[in-house]
Design an enzyme around this catalytic site. Structure first.
Site, mmCIF file in Angstrom:
data_model
loop_
_atom_site.group_PDB
_atom_site.id
_atom_site.type_symbol
_atom_site.label_atom_id
_atom_site.label_comp_id
_atom_site.label_asym_id
_atom_site.label_seq_id
_atom_site.Cartn_x
_atom_site.Cartn_y
_atom_site.Cartn_z
ATOM 1 N N LYS A 184 0.675 -1.150 -0.117
ATOM 2 C CA LYS A 184 0.150 -0.426 -0.335
ATOM 3 C C LYS A 184 0.710 0.943 -0.168
ATOM 4 O O LYS A 184 1.931 1.573 0.792
ATOM 5 C CB LYS A 184 -0.848 0.210 1.408
ATOM 6 C CG LYS A 184 -1.997 -1.372 1.284
ATOM 7 C CD LYS A 184 -2.325 -1.149 2.558
ATOM 8 C CE LYS A 184 -1.852 -2.504 3.445
ATOM 9 N NZ LYS A 184 -2.596 -2.657 4.872
ATOM 10 N N THR A 223 -8.418 7.590 9.455
ATOM 11 C CA THR A 223 -7.638 6.820 9.054
ATOM 12 C C THR A 223 -7.113 5.657 10.027
ATOM 13 O O THR A 223 -6.755 4.568 9.446
ATOM 14 C CB THR A 223 -5.922 7.079 8.883
ATOM 15 O OG1 THR A 223 -4.754 8.169 9.800
ATOM 16 C CG2 THR A 223 -5.395 8.110 7.840
ATOM 17 N N GLY A 225 -7.337 2.577 11.316
ATOM 18 C CA GLY A 225 -8.016 0.486 11.197
ATOM 19 C C GLY A 225 -8.579 0.795 9.130
ATOM 20 O O GLY A 225 -9.039 -0.540 8.912
ATOM 21 N N THR A 226 -7.779 1.118 8.939
ATOM 22 C CA THR A 226 -7.492 1.095 6.679
ATOM 23 C C THR A 226 -7.043 0.261 6.208
ATOM 24 O O THR A 226 -7.295 -0.521 5.794
ATOM 25 C CB THR A 226 -7.004 2.463 6.033
ATOM 26 O OG1 THR A 226 -5.570 2.442 7.076
ATOM 27 C CG2 THR A 226 -7.697 4.169 6.224
ATOM 28 N N GLY A 227 -5.630 -0.078 7.151
ATOM 29 C CA GLY A 227 -5.383 -1.206 6.390
ATOM 30 C C GLY A 227 -6.287 -2.319 7.470
ATOM 31 O O GLY A 227 -6.269 -3.692 6.548
ATOM 32 N N CYS A 228 -7.020 -2.879 8.404
ATOM 33 C CA CYS A 228 -7.222 -3.945 8.553
ATOM 34 C C CYS A 228 -8.465 -4.059 8.021
ATOM 35 O O CYS A 228 -9.008 -5.110 7.128
ATOM 36 C CB CYS A 228 -7.777 -2.936 10.173
ATOM 37 S SG CYS A 228 -6.813 -3.471 11.507
#
Ligand code: PXL
Length: 278
Positions: A184, A223, A225-228
């Site tokens: 990402k 932003t 929790g965007t990865g989860c």
């Protein structure tokens, strides 16, 4: 292991997350559960660590043991045919080994590994020894791993400053067993030199091939929790039968929409809105 044909009337796809609990609801398994549900999947979850945090930071964590993680997961797998699995914060080597054993024993498919290393606020969610176990044991079982730039730097042990570095880091991860790697890009590629338009770029190394996903870069502090959410959305879309490339595309559109409609709560990085419709 439950044979899929032996389970009657299993209409929804079932997803399992094994990750940390963020009691403030922005990241970890609460984000995953909402995301699975948003894609019509039935959500199940095992807690690998109980974290103490809010939108301003992570203040500590009480980790589970390998035994309590196994004890949470096995009854689920003995009852349901799980269609996809996502891992997030797995804090210790013994938990990671147990998860790897279970994924192999139960022949779990659509296994998405989000190699969570550090919170946005700088709290270490996993130690170096555990990260090594994660690379060795989980990468080879995964359908995709989804590091951000700083995770990719720590895993590949190299600085990433440009697209060539991104490719080098991805190939290093593939050489240690990852089949497909989504890096990402976030801020690093936020500026298109020609148009001056701000764009966000993510790089999917699908086997030998490279797919670049571009989206408008959103200037926001929502932003958390965007990865989860991205990894959980990929897992849900794989469970629903999409190809990897489509699953990542849909997951990215979902995260973008979730950021754009974020509730903007809390004094720090706001959670995003996993209940958005796309
Ligand atoms: O976004 C990384 C992450 C994953 N899982 C849990 C977290 C965080 C970051 O704070 O708390 C539980």
């Amino acid at each position: 292991m439950i044979e899929k044909s032996k389970i009657k009337n299993q209409k929804s796809k079932i997803c399992l997350t094994v990750a940390g609990l963020d009691p403030s609801g922005g990241a970890g398994i609460i984000a995953d559960i909402k995301t699975f549900s948003a894609f019509g999947c039935f959500a199940t979850a095992a807690v690998a660590s109980l974290t103490f945090q809010n939108t301003t930071g992570v203040f500590g964590a009480a980790n589970q043991t390998a035994e309590t993680v196994r004890a949470q997961i096995e009854p689920i797998l003995q009852d349901f045919a799980v269609d996809a699995v996502k891992t997030g914060m797995l804090p210790t080597g013994e938990i990671i080994e147990t998860v790897a054993d279970i994924v192999a024993e139960y022949k779990l498919e659509n296994f998405v590994v989000d190699p969570v290393v550090r919170s946005t606020s700088g709290f270490d969610l996993i130690d170096d020894a555990a990260l090594q176990v994660l690379i060795e044991k989980l990468f080879p079982l995964s359908v995709i791993v989804t590091p951000n730039i700083s995770e990719a730097e720590r895993i590949a042990r190299m600085p990433i400053e440009n697209e060539r570095d991104i490719e080098k880091a991805a190939r290093i991860m593939q050489n240690v067993g990852a089949r497909n790697v989504l890096i990402k890009g976030g801020h690093l590629f936020a500026k298109d030199v020609q148009s001056e338009k701000r764009i966000a770029r993510d790089f999917l190394f699908a086997g030998e091939n490279l797919h670049i996903y571009e989206a408008d870069f959103i200037e926001t502090d929502a932003t958390h929790g965007t990865g989860c959410t991205l990894a959980a959305a990929i897992a849900a879309n794989l469970a629903n039968g999409k190809s990897l490339i489509e699953a990542v595309e849909t997951a990215k559109r979902f995260v973008t929409a979730a950021i754009k409609t974020a509730p903007h709560i809390g004094r720090g990085h706001s959670p995003i809105n996993q209940l958005v419709e796309i």
